[in-house]
Scaffold this active site. Structure first.
Site, mmCIF file in Angstrom:
data_model
loop_
_atom_site.group_PDB
_atom_site.id
_atom_site.type_symbol
_atom_site.label_atom_id
_atom_site.label_comp_id
_atom_site.label_asym_id
_atom_site.label_seq_id
_atom_site.Cartn_x
_atom_site.Cartn_y
_atom_site.Cartn_z
ATOM 1 N N TYR A 19 -0.867 9.531 -5.035
ATOM 2 C CA TYR A 19 0.362 8.706 -5.461
ATOM 3 C C TYR A 19 0.523 10.003 -6.303
ATOM 4 C CZ TYR A 19 1.362 5.673 -10.465
ATOM 5 O OH TYR A 19 1.436 5.549 -11.050
ATOM 6 N N SER A 60 5.518 8.759 -12.551
ATOM 7 C CA SER A 60 4.420 8.311 -14.299
ATOM 8 C C SER A 60 3.754 9.647 -14.683
ATOM 9 C CB SER A 60 2.755 7.936 -12.550
ATOM 10 O OG SER A 60 1.883 8.780 -13.499
ATOM 11 N N SER A 90 3.662 11.495 -4.618
ATOM 12 C CA SER A 90 4.822 10.476 -4.478
ATOM 13 C C SER A 90 5.679 10.469 -5.543
ATOM 14 C CB SER A 90 3.987 9.074 -3.973
ATOM 15 O OG SER A 90 4.231 8.215 -5.113
ATOM 16 N N LYS A 91 4.973 10.636 -6.532
ATOM 17 C CA LYS A 91 5.571 10.615 -7.594
ATOM 18 C C LYS A 91 6.589 11.818 -8.377
ATOM 19 C CE LYS A 91 4.680 6.131 -9.373
ATOM 20 N NZ LYS A 91 5.926 5.462 -9.683
HETATM 21 N N1 LIG Z 1 1.243 0.589 -15.260
HETATM 22 C C1 LIG Z 1 0.622 2.409 -15.311
HETATM 23 O O1 LIG Z 1 -0.097 2.157 -15.962
HETATM 24 C C2 LIG Z 1 1.852 3.065 -14.777
HETATM 25 C C3 LIG Z 1 1.503 4.267 -15.303
HETATM 26 C C4 LIG Z 1 2.349 4.884 -14.829
HETATM 27 C C5 LIG Z 1 3.202 4.706 -14.060
HETATM 28 N N2 LIG Z 1 3.247 3.449 -13.508
HETATM 29 C C6 LIG Z 1 4.279 2.919 -12.622
HETATM 30 O O2 LIG Z 1 5.420 2.162 -13.272
HETATM 31 C C7 LIG Z 1 5.558 0.914 -12.230
HETATM 32 C C8 LIG Z 1 4.852 -0.699 -12.410
HETATM 33 O O3 LIG Z 1 3.675 -0.258 -12.475
HETATM 34 P P1 LIG Z 1 3.057 -1.882 -12.630
HETATM 35 O O4 LIG Z 1 1.776 -1.788 -13.231
HETATM 36 O O5 LIG Z 1 3.601 -2.748 -13.232
HETATM 37 O O6 LIG Z 1 2.240 -2.339 -11.575
HETATM 38 P P2 LIG Z 1 2.287 -3.257 -10.984
HETATM 39 O O7 LIG Z 1 1.865 -4.802 -12.405
HETATM 40 O O8 LIG Z 1 0.961 -3.821 -10.306
HETATM 41 O O9 LIG Z 1 3.600 -4.423 -10.055
HETATM 42 C C9 LIG Z 1 3.655 -3.479 -8.628
HETATM 43 C C10 LIG Z 1 5.593 -4.263 -8.552
HETATM 44 O O10 LIG Z 1 6.044 -3.565 -7.022
HETATM 45 C C11 LIG Z 1 6.353 -4.094 -6.042
HETATM 46 N N3 LIG Z 1 5.765 -4.210 -5.232
HETATM 47 C C12 LIG Z 1 3.962 -3.012 -4.679
HETATM 48 N N4 LIG Z 1 4.688 -2.922 -3.307
HETATM 49 C C13 LIG Z 1 6.094 -3.343 -3.238
HETATM 50 C C14 LIG Z 1 6.966 -3.159 -1.876
HETATM 51 N N5 LIG Z 1 6.380 -2.363 -0.411
HETATM 52 N N6 LIG Z 1 7.734 -4.108 -1.776
HETATM 53 C C15 LIG Z 1 8.009 -4.181 -2.444
HETATM 54 N N7 LIG Z 1 7.663 -5.101 -4.031
HETATM 55 C C16 LIG Z 1 6.811 -3.871 -4.295
HETATM 56 C C17 LIG Z 1 4.743 -5.463 -7.114
HETATM 57 O O11 LIG Z 1 6.019 -6.516 -5.784
HETATM 58 P P3 LIG Z 1 5.053 -6.884 -5.388
HETATM 59 O O12 LIG Z 1 3.555 -7.705 -4.894
HETATM 60 O O13 LIG Z 1 5.576 -9.025 -5.632
HETATM 61 O O14 LIG Z 1 4.929 -7.323 -3.963
HETATM 62 C C18 LIG Z 1 5.080 -5.753 -8.149
HETATM 63 O O15 LIG Z 1 5.964 -6.315 -8.648
HETATM 64 C C19 LIG Z 1 4.991 1.726 -10.733
HETATM 65 O O16 LIG Z 1 5.568 2.822 -10.020
HETATM 66 C C20 LIG Z 1 4.005 2.075 -10.789
HETATM 67 O O17 LIG Z 1 3.356 3.631 -10.353
HETATM 68 C C21 LIG Z 1 2.409 2.748 -13.930
#
Ligand SMILES: NC(=O)c1ccc[n+]([C@@H]2O[C@H](COP(=O)([O-])OP(=O)(O)OC[C@H]3O[C@@H](n4cnc5c(N)ncnc54)[C@H](OP(=O)(O)O)[C@@H]3O)[C@@H](O)[C@H]2O)c1
Length: 272
Positions: free
Chosen positions: A156, A143, A159-160
């Site tokens: 957060y 991120s 970790s990133k």
């Molecule tokens: N959205 C943003 O604005 C943003 C910005 C910067 C970086 N990111 C990064 O992009 C990635 C995806 O983000 P997103 O917004 O798409 O998140 P999201 O919609 O909340 O999806 C997160 C995914 O991670 C899975 N997950 C969480 N904990 C888990 C565990 N212990 N074991 C297995 N699966 C797990 C969830 O699956 P289950 O619930 O089915 O377990 C879900 O499929 C993340 O790493 C996030 O930090 C996102």
């Protein structure tokens, strides 16, 4: 090359039940890849799988929690057993948090590190011998919060940032083995309805809607992840804020610190 680069490639995507991971799975399946979807939410995962299969794609699901070493071993073995290969691992699963560092409960610290950093580390270590064989790709979804520590996002950010250290080390170690290691600095991106973040005491805080036009879509982010793999690039920094953050942090870090101190209150209020 084009789409054919992914045809019949076996891709393991963590966090494929929702958001960016799910969208990346759809696009890669559409390009002919064989997808191993993983997450804990069984229903959501099978929905993704059925959509892919109903459109003529190839996907299987593994329900599991990536914070557990044995589960990660089973997950990687499941991928190899099912498709007889492993070409690409996308460490996408992640959770976010909000709260002053001094108020964080142990469970919050533990959950964020274990999901974002430890889980990705486990899967990468276990998958490495298979990626060596396939001269494949190991990708970490970080991120822009992994470029510079932000207030109220300490664990957060840490970790990133940890993913950067891991990616750099493995990239050099595996250079001779021709493994591609990629790191994606994702900017603020549109989210699934109902997405929450974790508060200091473990409570679920609903995130505000992000449908503004200035925010990247999940499709744009998924395409950027895929482009990183296709071009075997190291770091891809997404969004104009991300690119600006990278430059300011590199050349005038005092400015970013000054701006963060001036805007701390806004970050607390608008951080959702
Ligand atoms: N959205 C943003 O604005 C943003 C910005 C910067 C970086 N990111 C990064 O992009 C990635 C995806 O983000 P997103 O917004 O798409 O998140 P999201 O919609 O909340 O999806 C997160 C995914 O991670 C899975 N997950 C969480 N904990 C888990 C565990 N212990 N074991 C297995 N699966 C797990 C969830 O699956 P289950 O619930 O089915 O377990 C879900 O499929 C993340 O790493 C996030 O930090 C996102």
């Amino acid at each position: 090359m084009g789409n054919n680069k992914f045809r019949d490639k076996v891709v393991l995507i963590t966090g494929a039940s929702k958001g960016i991971g799910r969208t990346t799975a759809f696009i890669l399946a559409n390009k002919g890849a064989k997808i191993v979807l993983t997450g804990r939410d069984e229903k959501a995962l099978y929905d993704v799988q059925s959509r892919i299969v109903n459109q003529g794609g190839n996907a299987v699901s593994f329900i599991g929690d990536i914070t557990d070493w044995k589960t990660c071993k089973k997950l990687v073995q499941f991928s190899v057993d099912h498709y007889n290969d492993l070409n690409i691992v996308i460490n996408n699963a992640g959770v976010s948090m909000r709260g002053n560092f001094s108020n964080l409960e142990f469970e919050v610290i533990d959950k964020v590190y274990r999901t974002n950093l430890i889980g990705a580390t486990y899967i990468s270590a276990i998958a490495l011998p298979f990626l060596r064989k396939s001269k494949g790709s190991l990708v970490f979804v970080s991120s822009i919060a992994g470029i510079r520590g932000l207030p109220y996002n300490s664990i957060y950010c840490a970790s990133k940032m940890g993913l950067r250290g891991l990616a750099e080390s493995v990239r050099i170690e595996e250079y001779q083995n021709d493994i591609h290691v990629g790191l994606i600095y994702v900017g603020i991106t549109q989210i699934d309805k109902g997405k929450t973040t974790i508060g200091a005491n473990g409570n679920h805080i609903p995130l505000k809607d992000r449908s503004s036009r200035n925010i990247m879509s999940q499709e744009e982010v998924a395409h950027a992840i895929i482009k990183n793999i296709q071009n075997r690039k190291f770091i891809s920094t997404l969004s104009s804020l991300g690119k600006l953050n990278l430059i300011v942090q590199k050349f005038i870090p005092k400015l970013s610190e000054f701006l963060l101190i001036q805007n701390t209150n806004k970050i607390i209020i608008n951080g959702r």
